[in-house]
Design an enzyme around this catalytic site. Structure first.
Site, mmCIF file in Angstrom:
data_model
loop_
_atom_site.group_PDB
_atom_site.id
_atom_site.type_symbol
_atom_site.label_atom_id
_atom_site.label_comp_id
_atom_site.label_asym_id
_atom_site.label_seq_id
_atom_site.Cartn_x
_atom_site.Cartn_y
_atom_site.Cartn_z
ATOM 1 N N GLN A 1 0.846 -1.198 0.000
ATOM 2 C CA GLN A 1 0.000 0.000 0.000
ATOM 3 C C GLN A 1 0.878 1.242 0.000
ATOM 4 O OE1 GLN A 1 -3.460 -0.723 3.023
ATOM 5 N NE2 GLN A 1 -1.775 -2.040 3.618
ATOM 6 N N VAL B 1 3.795 4.037 -1.049
ATOM 7 C CA VAL B 1 4.079 4.763 -2.290
ATOM 8 C C VAL B 1 5.546 5.187 -2.328
ATOM 9 C CG1 VAL B 1 1.690 5.563 -2.452
ATOM 10 C CG2 VAL B 1 3.362 6.997 -1.254
ATOM 11 N N ASP B 2 6.375 4.562 -1.447
ATOM 12 C CA ASP B 2 7.739 5.061 -1.227
ATOM 13 C C ASP B 2 8.828 4.309 -1.989
ATOM 14 O OD1 ASP B 2 8.036 2.643 0.236
ATOM 15 O OD2 ASP B 2 7.577 3.631 2.141
ATOM 16 N N HIS C 1 -1.508 1.288 -4.364
ATOM 17 C CA HIS C 1 -1.898 2.681 -4.153
ATOM 18 C C HIS C 1 -1.016 3.638 -4.960
ATOM 19 C CE1 HIS C 1 -4.175 1.742 -0.144
ATOM 20 N NE2 HIS C 1 -4.863 1.426 -1.219
ATOM 21 N N GLY D 1 2.926 -4.443 8.978
ATOM 22 C CA GLY D 1 2.817 -3.003 9.188
ATOM 23 C C GLY D 1 1.604 -2.334 8.585
ATOM 24 N N GLU E 1 0.453 -4.027 16.357
ATOM 25 C CA GLU E 1 -0.979 -4.286 16.577
ATOM 26 C C GLU E 1 -1.431 -5.403 15.653
ATOM 27 O OE1 GLU E 1 -2.939 -0.021 17.096
ATOM 28 O OE2 GLU E 1 -1.263 -0.105 15.712
HETATM 29 P P1 NAD Z 1 -1.652 2.759 8.849
HETATM 30 O O1 NAD Z 1 -0.995 4.049 9.207
HETATM 31 O O2 NAD Z 1 -3.125 2.701 8.814
HETATM 32 O O3 NAD Z 1 -1.156 1.617 9.852
HETATM 33 C C1 NAD Z 1 0.210 1.424 10.106
HETATM 34 C C2 NAD Z 1 0.356 0.147 10.875
HETATM 35 O O4 NAD Z 1 1.736 -0.091 11.032
HETATM 36 C C3 NAD Z 1 -0.265 0.161 12.269
HETATM 37 O O5 NAD Z 1 -0.981 -1.022 12.485
HETATM 38 C C4 NAD Z 1 0.942 0.228 13.200
HETATM 39 O O6 NAD Z 1 0.733 -0.431 14.432
HETATM 40 C C5 NAD Z 1 1.981 -0.485 12.368
HETATM 41 N N1 NAD Z 1 3.364 -0.117 12.681
HETATM 42 C C6 NAD Z 1 3.862 1.024 13.196
HETATM 43 N N2 NAD Z 1 5.199 0.949 13.318
HETATM 44 C C7 NAD Z 1 5.549 -0.272 12.860
HETATM 45 C C8 NAD Z 1 6.788 -0.947 12.710
HETATM 46 N N3 NAD Z 1 7.960 -0.373 13.067
HETATM 47 N N4 NAD Z 1 6.794 -2.199 12.202
HETATM 48 C C9 NAD Z 1 5.626 -2.815 11.839
HETATM 49 N N5 NAD Z 1 4.424 -2.213 11.966
HETATM 50 C C10 NAD Z 1 4.387 -0.960 12.455
HETATM 51 O O7 NAD Z 1 -1.020 2.309 7.467
HETATM 52 P P2 NAD Z 1 -1.667 1.493 6.284
HETATM 53 O O8 NAD Z 1 -2.468 0.360 6.827
HETATM 54 O O9 NAD Z 1 -0.570 1.240 5.339
HETATM 55 O O10 NAD Z 1 -2.691 2.527 5.615
HETATM 56 C C11 NAD Z 1 -2.291 3.863 5.347
HETATM 57 C C12 NAD Z 1 -2.410 4.301 3.891
HETATM 58 O O11 NAD Z 1 -1.584 5.452 3.694
HETATM 59 C C13 NAD Z 1 -1.892 3.272 2.957
HETATM 60 O O12 NAD Z 1 -2.890 3.021 2.059
HETATM 61 C C14 NAD Z 1 -0.701 3.905 2.233
HETATM 62 O O13 NAD Z 1 -1.000 4.068 0.869
HETATM 63 C C15 NAD Z 1 -0.555 5.282 2.757
HETATM 64 N N6 NAD Z 1 0.762 5.527 3.390
HETATM 65 C C16 NAD Z 1 1.922 5.204 2.744
HETATM 66 C C17 NAD Z 1 3.133 5.431 3.371
HETATM 67 C C18 NAD Z 1 4.407 5.050 2.666
HETATM 68 O O14 NAD Z 1 4.435 4.976 1.440
HETATM 69 N N7 NAD Z 1 5.475 4.769 3.416
HETATM 70 C C19 NAD Z 1 3.196 6.011 4.628
HETATM 71 C C20 NAD Z 1 1.985 6.346 5.254
HETATM 72 C C21 NAD Z 1 0.775 6.078 4.614
#
Ligand code: NAD
Length: 282
Positions: free
Chosen positions: A114, A116-117, A132, A228, A256
């Site tokens: 999910q 985008v990085d 995404h 994650g 979680e």
């Molecule tokens: P979310 O923010 O809804 O959930 C993140 C989850 O990661 C949580 O359950 C949390 O407990 C867990 N988490 C936190 N730190 C962690 C770690 N060190 N190791 C493992 N798990 C960890 O994220 P989501 O479910 O991906 O949904 C968010 C939406 O936003 C996605 O659809 C995505 O497209 C976008 N998004 C992308 C990025 C990215 O590209 N890096 C960052 C933020 C959000």
């Protein structure tokens, strides 16, 4: 290893990983948290500072552009800046090592992300479906690929966004700073930019062909490794169930729990290297 993953859960999970032939990894923002990119839904996360109703839709962004360009510039800088500076962490690297390992045994690993990085690809995973979209793929108004940005270019855009709000003509300077990323028509509307990243916003269809390919891979998997994700974003969150309905086992890694299966609590950057490095005895 942080969290409370029991030795027996880790051993059982490691055995499932070792025995699997077709693994699907379903990843979310948490896998990149240790690379310095904020998660969205967790306490103090991105969406708490920037509510998705305002910041997650083209219409919301259009309104902000007209009413508060400085706040919009701050949001975009906070969104783009960490991605521009990020590098794969031990969690991403463990998944790339797992792909190499399973390929050497005649199997295959597919990442459905999910995120985008682009960090899974940078770590070395070769089959990555970005359902995404991507911050790096610039598409035209019809969604056709135009060009791919490099990480340093994204860093320059983040710097330009920060500078854009010093001084007069904030809206014009914001539009200019954004130009390599988002091409605003002269009227300045955000609802139909000339070009933009392929990132999927709320209310938009998932990226294709990534979504179709992701669903096909999930149906064929014998193991789904969820990493994650809060599992709250739909339809993306249907992937683990699609796999388990077709007979796959499920392992989840993260602080979680969102799905039924073996849960290995803790940070991806600590749990995944342990999972991949721990060959269960036969
Ligand atoms: P979310 O923010 O809804 O959930 C993140 C989850 O990661 C949580 O359950 C949390 O407990 C867990 N988490 C936190 N730190 C962690 C770690 N060190 N190791 C493992 N798990 C960890 O994220 P989501 O479910 O991906 O949904 C968010 C939406 O936003 C996605 O659809 C995505 O497209 C976008 N998004 C992308 C990025 C990215 O590209 N890096 C960052 C933020 C959000």
């Amino acid at each position: 290893m942080s969290g409370d993953a029991s030795v027996s859960d880790l051993a059982t999970a490691a055995r499932l990983v070792r025995d699997a032939r077709r693994i699907v990894v379903f990843s979310g923002a948490g896998v990149s948290a240790e690379s310095g990119i904020d998660t969205f839904r967790t306490e103090g996360g991105f969406w708490q500072r920037y509510p998705p109703e305002e910041f997650g839709t083209p219409m919301g962004l259009a309104k902000l552009y007209a009413a508060d360009p400085a706040r919009l510039a701050r949001f975009l800088e906070e969104l783009v800046g960490p991605i521009a500076c990020a590098a794969p962490n031990p969690g991403h690297q463990a998944l790339a090592a797992l792909e190499r390992g399973i390929a050497s045994r005649g199997g295959a690993l597919t990442v459905i992300t999910q995120n985008v990085d682009a960090l899974h690809q940078e770590a070395g995973n070769s089959a990555v479906h970005e359902i995404h979209g991507s911050m790096f793929d610039i598409v035209d108004a019809e969604g056709r690929a135009l060009r791919r940005l490099e990480r340093p270019e994204l860093a320059r855009i983040a710097d330009a966004l920060a500078r854009s709000q010093r001084g007069l003509f904030k809206r014009t300077r914001l539009a200019r700073a954004l130009l390599p990323l988002i091409g605003l028509p002269s009227a300045g509307t955000w609802t139909q930019p000339r070009h933009r990243p392929s990132v999927v916003m709320f209310g938009e269809a998932l990226a294709e062909p990534a979504w179709q390919r992701a669903q096909a891979a999930a149906r064929q998997a014998d193991l789904v490794l969820v990493v994650g994700t809060s599992g709250l974003v739909y339809p993306a969150a249907t992937i683990p169930e699609l796999a388990t309905d077709a007979g796959a086992r499920l392992i989840e890694v993260g602080p979680e729990r969102a799905f039924d299966g073996i849960w290995l609590p803790g940070k991806a950057g600590e749990v995944l290297p342990a999972l991949v490095a721990d060959p269960a005895p036969s």
